[in-house]
Design an enzyme around this catalytic site. Sequence first.
Site, PDB file in Angstrom:
ATOM      1  N   ARG A 166      -1.241  11.965  -8.444  1.00 16.52           N
ATOM      2  CA  ARG A 166      -2.585  11.662  -9.020  1.00 16.52           C
ATOM      3  C   ARG A 166      -2.962  12.051 -10.399  1.00 16.52           C
ATOM      4  O   ARG A 166      -4.019  12.501 -10.629  1.00 16.52           O
ATOM      5  CB  ARG A 166      -3.813  11.794  -7.971  1.00 16.52           C
ATOM      6  CG  ARG A 166      -3.582  11.488  -6.571  1.00 16.52           C
ATOM      7  CD  ARG A 166      -3.936  10.141  -6.369  1.00 16.52           C
ATOM      8  NE  ARG A 166      -3.927   9.655  -4.695  1.00 16.52           N
ATOM      9  CZ  ARG A 166      -2.916   9.392  -4.337  1.00 16.52           C
ATOM     10  NH1 ARG A 166      -1.604   8.931  -4.944  1.00 16.52           N
ATOM     11  NH2 ARG A 166      -2.905   8.966  -3.044  1.00 16.52           N
ATOM     12  N   SER A 239     -10.291   7.322  -1.663  1.00 18.97           N
ATOM     13  CA  SER A 239     -10.551   8.712  -1.509  1.00 18.97           C
ATOM     14  C   SER A 239     -11.012   9.703  -2.528  1.00 18.97           C
ATOM     15  O   SER A 239     -10.790   9.507  -3.553  1.00 18.97           O
ATOM     16  CB  SER A 239      -8.713   9.202  -1.485  1.00 18.97           C
ATOM     17  OG  SER A 239      -8.120   8.693  -0.407  1.00 18.97           O
ATOM     18  N   GLU A 335     -11.050  13.472  -6.761  1.00 15.26           N
ATOM     19  CA  GLU A 335     -10.234  12.422  -7.578  1.00 15.26           C
ATOM     20  C   GLU A 335     -10.775  11.496  -8.319  1.00 15.26           C
ATOM     21  O   GLU A 335     -10.185  11.475  -9.315  1.00 15.26           O
ATOM     22  CB  GLU A 335      -9.450  11.625  -6.309  1.00 15.26           C
ATOM     23  CG  GLU A 335      -8.470  10.646  -6.882  1.00 15.26           C
ATOM     24  CD  GLU A 335      -7.857  10.006  -5.846  1.00 15.26           C
ATOM     25  OE1 GLU A 335      -7.058  10.396  -4.987  1.00 15.26           O
ATOM     26  OE2 GLU A 335      -7.750   8.580  -5.932  1.00 15.26           O
TER      27      GLU A 335
HETATM   28  P1  FAD Z   1     -11.674   2.714 -13.546  1.00 10.34           P
HETATM   29  O1  FAD Z   1     -12.244   3.302 -12.091  1.00 10.34           O
HETATM   30  O2  FAD Z   1     -12.574   1.595 -14.117  1.00 10.34           O
HETATM   31  O3  FAD Z   1     -11.384   3.814 -14.374  1.00 10.34           O
HETATM   32  C1  FAD Z   1     -10.569   5.098 -13.881  1.00 10.34           C
HETATM   33  C2  FAD Z   1     -10.238   5.787 -15.097  1.00 10.34           C
HETATM   34  O4  FAD Z   1      -9.509   5.267 -15.847  1.00 10.34           O
HETATM   35  C3  FAD Z   1     -11.546   6.342 -15.999  1.00 10.34           C
HETATM   36  O5  FAD Z   1     -11.208   7.479 -16.539  1.00 10.34           O
HETATM   37  C4  FAD Z   1     -11.178   5.048 -17.121  1.00 10.34           C
HETATM   38  O6  FAD Z   1     -11.965   5.804 -18.286  1.00 10.34           O
HETATM   39  C5  FAD Z   1      -9.682   5.117 -17.311  1.00 10.34           C
HETATM   40  N1  FAD Z   1      -9.197   3.701 -17.675  1.00 10.34           N
HETATM   41  C6  FAD Z   1      -9.384   2.516 -17.220  1.00 10.34           C
HETATM   42  N2  FAD Z   1      -8.719   1.626 -17.669  1.00 10.34           N
HETATM   43  C7  FAD Z   1      -8.295   2.201 -19.083  1.00 10.34           C
HETATM   44  C8  FAD Z   1      -7.383   1.755 -19.921  1.00 10.34           C
HETATM   45  N3  FAD Z   1      -6.924   0.461 -19.897  1.00 10.34           N
HETATM   46  N4  FAD Z   1      -6.803   2.513 -20.788  1.00 10.34           N
HETATM   47  C9  FAD Z   1      -7.081   4.051 -20.769  1.00 10.34           C
HETATM   48  N5  FAD Z   1      -7.899   4.483 -19.580  1.00 10.34           N
HETATM   49  C10 FAD Z   1      -8.546   3.481 -18.702  1.00 10.34           C
HETATM   50  N6  FAD Z   1      -5.849   5.108  -5.798  1.00 10.34           N
HETATM   51  C11 FAD Z   1      -4.654   5.030  -5.338  1.00 10.34           C
HETATM   52  O7  FAD Z   1      -4.056   5.945  -6.326  1.00 10.34           O
HETATM   53  N7  FAD Z   1      -4.276   4.874  -4.373  1.00 10.34           N
HETATM   54  C12 FAD Z   1      -5.019   4.292  -3.327  1.00 10.34           C
HETATM   55  O8  FAD Z   1      -4.344   3.695  -2.119  1.00 10.34           O
HETATM   56  C13 FAD Z   1      -6.083   3.929  -3.513  1.00 10.34           C
HETATM   57  N8  FAD Z   1      -6.927   3.036  -2.789  1.00 10.34           N
HETATM   58  C14 FAD Z   1      -8.276   2.755  -3.265  1.00 10.34           C
HETATM   59  C15 FAD Z   1      -9.111   2.081  -2.161  1.00 10.34           C
HETATM   60  C16 FAD Z   1     -10.375   1.751  -2.295  1.00 10.34           C
HETATM   61  C17 FAD Z   1     -11.291   1.019  -1.147  1.00 10.34           C
HETATM   62  C18 FAD Z   1     -10.795   2.258  -3.696  1.00 10.34           C
HETATM   63  C19 FAD Z   1     -12.223   1.938  -3.895  1.00 10.34           C
HETATM   64  C20 FAD Z   1     -10.293   2.980  -4.677  1.00 10.34           C
HETATM   65  C21 FAD Z   1      -9.003   3.210  -4.277  1.00 10.34           C
HETATM   66  N9  FAD Z   1      -8.215   3.947  -5.136  1.00 10.34           N
HETATM   67  C22 FAD Z   1      -6.787   4.218  -4.867  1.00 10.34           C
HETATM   68  C23 FAD Z   1      -8.693   4.449  -6.401  1.00 10.34           C
HETATM   69  C24 FAD Z   1      -8.691   3.296  -7.435  1.00 10.34           C
HETATM   70  O9  FAD Z   1      -8.345   2.262  -7.164  1.00 10.34           O
HETATM   71  C25 FAD Z   1      -7.560   3.525  -8.541  1.00 10.34           C
HETATM   72  O10 FAD Z   1      -7.326   4.691  -9.024  1.00 10.34           O
HETATM   73  C26 FAD Z   1      -7.479   2.425  -9.756  1.00 10.34           C
HETATM   74  O11 FAD Z   1      -6.161   2.555 -10.330  1.00 10.34           O
HETATM   75  C27 FAD Z   1      -8.672   2.599 -10.502  1.00 10.34           C
HETATM   76  O12 FAD Z   1      -8.630   1.227 -11.358  1.00 10.34           O
HETATM   77  P2  FAD Z   1      -9.956   0.883 -12.192  1.00 10.34           P
HETATM   78  O13 FAD Z   1      -9.433  -0.153 -13.113  1.00 10.34           O
HETATM   79  O14 FAD Z   1     -10.855   0.556 -11.296  1.00 10.34           O
HETATM   80  O15 FAD Z   1     -10.155   2.104 -13.147  1.00 10.34           O
HETATM   81  P1  NAP Z   2      -2.975   8.398   6.568  1.00  5.83           P
HETATM   82  O1  NAP Z   2      -1.884   7.430   6.829  1.00  5.83           O
HETATM   83  O2  NAP Z   2      -3.730   8.410   7.237  1.00  5.83           O
HETATM   84  O3  NAP Z   2      -2.499   9.809   6.073  1.00  5.83           O
HETATM   85  C1  NAP Z   2      -3.161  10.779   5.780  1.00  5.83           C
HETATM   86  C2  NAP Z   2      -2.648  11.639   4.840  1.00  5.83           C
HETATM   87  O4  NAP Z   2      -1.201  12.259   4.946  1.00  5.83           O
HETATM   88  C3  NAP Z   2      -2.342  10.829   3.578  1.00  5.83           C
HETATM   89  O5  NAP Z   2      -3.297  11.433   2.470  1.00  5.83           O
HETATM   90  C4  NAP Z   2      -0.867  10.981   2.999  1.00  5.83           C
HETATM   91  O6  NAP Z   2      -0.779  11.718   1.918  1.00  5.83           O
HETATM   92  C5  NAP Z   2      -0.344  12.069   4.009  1.00  5.83           C
HETATM   93  N1  NAP Z   2       0.822  11.543   4.608  1.00  5.83           N
HETATM   94  C6  NAP Z   2       0.928  10.392   5.624  1.00  5.83           C
HETATM   95  N2  NAP Z   2       2.019  10.343   5.956  1.00  5.83           N
HETATM   96  C7  NAP Z   2       3.047  10.846   5.285  1.00  5.83           C
HETATM   97  C8  NAP Z   2       4.303  11.239   5.057  1.00  5.83           C
HETATM   98  N3  NAP Z   2       5.130  10.554   5.914  1.00  5.83           N
HETATM   99  N4  NAP Z   2       4.853  12.051   3.917  1.00  5.83           N
HETATM  100  C9  NAP Z   2       3.948  12.715   3.406  1.00  5.83           C
HETATM  101  N5  NAP Z   2       2.645  12.642   3.078  1.00  5.83           N
HETATM  102  C10 NAP Z   2       2.055  11.744   4.498  1.00  5.83           C
HETATM  103  O7  NAP Z   2      -3.742   7.871   4.948  1.00  5.83           O
HETATM  104  P2  NAP Z   2      -4.644   6.680   4.712  1.00  5.83           P
HETATM  105  O8  NAP Z   2      -5.967   7.596   4.320  1.00  5.83           O
HETATM  106  O9  NAP Z   2      -4.868   5.839   5.679  1.00  5.83           O
HETATM  107  O10 NAP Z   2      -3.993   6.143   3.401  1.00  5.83           O
HETATM  108  C11 NAP Z   2      -2.763   5.562   3.552  1.00  5.83           C
HETATM  109  C12 NAP Z   2      -1.979   5.669   2.012  1.00  5.83           C
HETATM  110  O11 NAP Z   2      -3.014   5.094   1.068  1.00  5.83           O
HETATM  111  C13 NAP Z   2      -1.809   7.053   1.480  1.00  5.83           C
HETATM  112  O12 NAP Z   2      -0.696   7.039   0.815  1.00  5.83           O
HETATM  113  C14 NAP Z   2      -3.054   7.256   0.682  1.00  5.83           C
HETATM  114  O13 NAP Z   2      -2.881   8.139  -0.322  1.00  5.83           O
HETATM  115  C15 NAP Z   2      -3.263   5.839   0.008  1.00  5.83           C
HETATM  116  N6  NAP Z   2      -4.754   5.877  -0.214  1.00  5.83           N
HETATM  117  C16 NAP Z   2      -5.259   6.436  -1.332  1.00  5.83           C
HETATM  118  C17 NAP Z   2      -6.636   6.336  -1.603  1.00  5.83           C
HETATM  119  C18 NAP Z   2      -7.146   6.847  -2.830  1.00  5.83           C
HETATM  120  O14 NAP Z   2      -8.258   6.315  -3.387  1.00  5.83           O
HETATM  121  N7  NAP Z   2      -6.488   7.587  -3.702  1.00  5.83           N
HETATM  122  C19 NAP Z   2      -7.440   5.762  -0.896  1.00  5.83           C
HETATM  123  C20 NAP Z   2      -7.049   5.052   0.571  1.00  5.83           C
HETATM  124  C21 NAP Z   2      -5.842   5.086   0.728  1.00  5.83           C
HETATM  125  P3  NAP Z   2      -0.878  10.936   0.521  1.00  5.83           P
HETATM  126  O15 NAP Z   2      -2.304  10.581   0.439  1.00  5.83           O
HETATM  127  O16 NAP Z   2      -0.305  12.021  -0.447  1.00  5.83           O
HETATM  128  O17 NAP Z   2      -0.024   9.488   0.557  1.00  5.83           O
END
Ligand code: FAD
Ligand code: NAP
Length: 339
Positions: A166, A239, A335
């Site tokens: 991240r 998250s 995050e």
């Molecule tokens: P924004 O929220 O608009 O911006 C995020 C940051 O990036 C800000 O600091 C902004 O200034 C900067 N930024 C945006 N665009 C640019 C650009 N072109 N150049 C430079 N800086 C920029 N994240 C995960 O990693 N894994 C997941 O599974 C995941 N699941 C999600 C599920 C849900 C329901 C939600 C709501 C979010 C989830 N996220 C997840 C978080 C999010 O979707 C990601 O981080 C996504 O990449 C953000 O994109 P955005 O365009 O909305 O960025």
């Molecule tokens: P999950 O499957 O319930 O798992 C819980 C946590 O355990 C996750 O955060 C994941 O870490 C870790 N995990 C599960 N299986 C693993 C494995 N085999 N090895 C190592 N780590 C493991 O998680 P969830 O909330 O439903 O999300 C599913 C996936 O989508 C995850 O990868 C999660 O990161 C991603 N997600 C991210 C966001 C976001 O906003 N960043 C939102 C929703 C979902 P990791 O998170 O490191 O993968």
Amino acid sequence: MTLHVQAGVSLKPFNTFGVAVQAKAFAQAHDDDDVRQALAYSAEHGLPLLVIGGGSNLLLTGDIQALVLRMASRGVRTLSDDGEGVIIEAEAGEEWHGFVLSTLELGLSGLENLSLIPGTVGAAPMQNIGAYGVEIKDVFHSLTALDRQTGELRDFTLNECAFAYRDSLFKQQPARWLILRVRFALTRVAQLHLEYGPVRQRLDEQGISQPTPMDVSRAICAIRAEKLPDPAVLGNAGSFFKNPLVTASLAAELRREHPGLVGYPQADGQVKLAAGWLIEQAGWKGFRDGDAGVHRLQSLVLVNYGTATGLQLLNLAQRIQADIAQRYNVTLDMEPNLY
Ligand code: FAD
Ligand code: NAP
């Protein structure tokens, strides 16, 4: 075309928490020229520039005294294709999931586990988005960014992006790099990652023993839709906390006290703890204070039931952080990007 800058625009539709704050100025960038005009406007008016994509990783804690520039550039193109490996480039404003689907429809593998993540292509490198065992660093080729300090374009290779869990160089230097377009190295020879969470089980239940990348994408979309709140229905930014990395000895100590502790050993000897498990065990799942709450199915997700302010959500997050630190001696980092 001249950039259309509006004054006093509500950002409620532009952040998935649905927090109602105002931007002093707002514009959308459809191409590189718009981006350059926005930089010039920001310099001329002495206003900072805040670049956003889909607003799905933001927590806006008050009115934004800046020119908010929403990336709306479009375009996906194949740069090279040797029959097996394909390099695809997408503009920053492309919607991420739509882009993922377009690669799958071309028969390409690599992005299937990253299906249904909200946001844009340009923001994906910011925190090296990851899900179900894949991060964009695993399929990243290169990107082009504008150096906001010098106005020059610069290409970044994989090693130059400092991708980590991240995290990236761009997240570390937030006001410097404006990502314009990103290139991914995808393949027609699928190497699927199914060993994470319930992915394989879901495919088995559907009787799919030899899944295609599209099958994996569909399974992940179904799992996510069941578990995660849809921001169109309930405001959230995914998250809210990162999974903390702790020493093996702290993890062992915690496991003695809490035998159900969920942790994953990392290659460097540390252990990644599931932050959601810690928060749930501490009793926060489903907690609600006014319109700020912890989701009832997924305790890692903070939600806005309607009129929560960014500060109320931040306050809730800080209460959770303090409680987890006190109970487990573990620091939870937030995050989303705070403004
Ligand atoms: P924004 O929220 O608009 O911006 C995020 C940051 O990036 C800000 O600091 C902004 O200034 C900067 N930024 C945006 N665009 C640019 C650009 N072109 N150049 C430079 N800086 C920029 N994240 C995960 O990693 N894994 C997941 O599974 C995941 N699941 C999600 C599920 C849900 C329901 C939600 C709501 C979010 C989830 N996220 C997840 C978080 C999010 O979707 C990601 O981080 C996504 O990449 C953000 O994109 P955005 O365009 O909305 O960025
Ligand atoms: P999950 O499957 O319930 O798992 C819980 C946590 O355990 C996750 O955060 C994941 O870490 C870790 N995990 C599960 N299986 C693993 C494995 N085999 N090895 C190592 N780590 C493991 O998680 P969830 O909330 O439903 O999300 C599913 C996936 O989508 C995850 O990868 C999660 O990161 C991603 N997600 C991210 C966001 C976001 O906003 N960043 C939102 C929703 C979902 P990791 O998170 O490191 O993968």
